[in-house]
Motif scaffolding. Sequence first.
Motif, short mmCIF file in Angstrom:
data_model
loop_
_atom_site.label_atom_id
_atom_site.label_comp_id
_atom_site.label_asym_id
_atom_site.label_seq_id
_atom_site.Cartn_x
_atom_site.Cartn_y
_atom_site.Cartn_z
N VAL A 90 11.02 -27.76 1.11
CA VAL A 90 9.74 -27.05 1.09
C VAL A 90 9.91 -25.75 1.85
O VAL A 90 10.38 -25.74 3.00
N ASP A 91 9.58 -24.66 1.19
CA ASP A 91 9.69 -23.36 1.84
C ASP A 91 8.76 -23.27 3.04
O ASP A 91 7.60 -23.67 2.98
N ALA A 92 9.33 -22.78 4.13
CA ALA A 92 8.53 -22.59 5.33
C ALA A 92 7.51 -21.50 5.10
O ALA A 92 7.75 -20.54 4.34
N PRO A 93 6.35 -21.62 5.70
CA PRO A 93 5.33 -20.58 5.50
C PRO A 93 5.82 -19.23 6.02
O PRO A 93 6.48 -19.14 7.05
N THR A 94 5.51 -18.21 5.27
CA THR A 94 5.92 -16.86 5.65
C THR A 94 5.05 -16.36 6.79
O THR A 94 3.86 -16.64 6.87
N ALA A 95 5.70 -15.63 7.69
CA ALA A 95 4.97 -15.06 8.82
C ALA A 95 3.89 -14.11 8.31
O ALA A 95 4.07 -13.44 7.29
N PRO A 96 2.74 -14.06 8.98
CA PRO A 96 1.68 -13.17 8.52
C PRO A 96 2.12 -11.71 8.56
O PRO A 96 2.91 -11.31 9.41
N LEU A 97 1.59 -10.96 7.64
CA LEU A 97 1.93 -9.54 7.54
C LEU A 97 1.25 -8.78 8.68
O LEU A 97 0.02 -8.82 8.82
N ASN A 98 2.06 -8.10 9.47
CA ASN A 98 1.55 -7.37 10.63
C ASN A 98 2.20 -6.00 10.66
O ASN A 98 3.11 -5.73 11.46
N ILE A 99 1.78 -5.13 9.76
CA ILE A 99 2.34 -3.78 9.67
C ILE A 99 1.22 -2.77 9.51
O ILE A 99 0.06 -3.13 9.26
N THR A 100 1.60 -1.52 9.66
CA THR A 100 0.67 -0.40 9.44
C THR A 100 1.34 0.59 8.52
O THR A 100 2.50 0.97 8.76
N LEU A 101 0.68 0.97 7.46
CA LEU A 101 1.20 1.96 6.52
C LEU A 101 0.93 3.35 7.09
O LEU A 101 -0.22 3.77 7.22
N THR A 102 2.01 4.07 7.43
CA THR A 102 1.87 5.38 8.07
C THR A 102 2.08 6.55 7.13
O THR A 102 1.70 7.67 7.46
N GLY A 103 2.70 6.33 5.98
CA GLY A 103 2.94 7.44 5.07
C GLY A 103 3.41 6.96 3.72
O GLY A 103 3.97 5.87 3.58
N ILE A 104 3.20 7.78 2.69
CA ILE A 104 3.62 7.49 1.32
C ILE A 104 4.20 8.76 0.72
O ILE A 104 3.63 9.86 0.88
N ILE A 105 5.34 8.62 0.04
CA ILE A 105 5.97 9.73 -0.68
C ILE A 105 6.05 9.33 -2.14
O ILE A 105 6.69 8.34 -2.49
N LEU A 106 5.41 10.10 -3.00
CA LEU A 106 5.41 9.85 -4.44
C LEU A 106 5.86 11.13 -5.14
O LEU A 106 5.12 12.11 -5.19
N THR A 107 7.08 11.12 -5.65
CA THR A 107 7.62 12.23 -6.44
C THR A 107 8.26 11.64 -7.69
O THR A 107 8.47 10.42 -7.78
N PRO A 108 8.59 12.48 -8.67
CA PRO A 108 9.26 11.93 -9.86
C PRO A 108 10.57 11.22 -9.55
O PRO A 108 10.98 10.33 -10.30
N ASP A 109 11.25 11.59 -8.45
CA ASP A 109 12.55 11.00 -8.14
C ASP A 109 12.51 10.02 -6.98
O ASP A 109 13.36 9.14 -6.89
N VAL A 110 11.56 10.16 -6.09
CA VAL A 110 11.52 9.34 -4.86
C VAL A 110 10.15 8.69 -4.74
O VAL A 110 9.12 9.35 -4.92
#
Length: 238
Positions: A90-110
């Motif tokens: 039985v897969d162990a429960p995954t740790a809760p998500l504890n992050i902060t999204l600080t930036g996003i880069i959306l380009t045709p290549d990246v």
Amino acid sequence: MNARTARLITLSLAGACGVMALAGVLAWMGAGRGYGWLPETEAPPVTGVGRIDTEAVVMPPDSEFAEVRQRPIFNDDRKPTPIVEDVKVVDAPTAPLNITLTGIILTPDVKLAMVRDNGKNEAVSLRVGMPLPGEQAGWTLTEIRSRSVVFKNPQDETSEVELEVAPGLTVPPSARAVPPPPPPGAAPAAPPTGNAPTNVPGQPPPDRAAELQRRIEERRREMREQAEKLREQQEQVK
């Protein structure tokens, strides 16, 4: 071709002709007449260990191997190996998500998402399909949107993380609040005097707007540097 070379060739040909003539004289004299091929005879039958049995081997009945199963020779205690049923992991429960999204880069290549681990206070750049490092490795980035990202764990649970916005950045500094037009028949509003405040409600002061603009430019520069480092790492791996 010089004379020496022609002489050597002539001597070689003369020697070969002499050998052939000698062989012909010996054959004419009867050399080799006593030799011939052996008569064809059948090989004697093979008996003993080397005999090949053409009949198929018939195994004895399974009941004769009962003693072998009860006392296996390859076990030290000569006892049968117990049969262990497969235990479902039985897969162990995954740790809760504890992050902060600080930036996003959306380009045709990246396409990059820059997040910060709130527990370790570490920043990391992720692409789609990459898991988080450390204790939150069970969460994998599955989608990058313009203002948020989506993570998924082995239990098929998804979690959307919104982009963190610094205080005071809800309204872009370049935006200017335009007052509503006066109702028909109303007197036009008097221009502001030197003693009247020039700030529009909901808009930061000029000095604060410049500070926010500077912070935005610094953040954009950091995001470009991180994207350039990730691109160099991908080229080195290739």
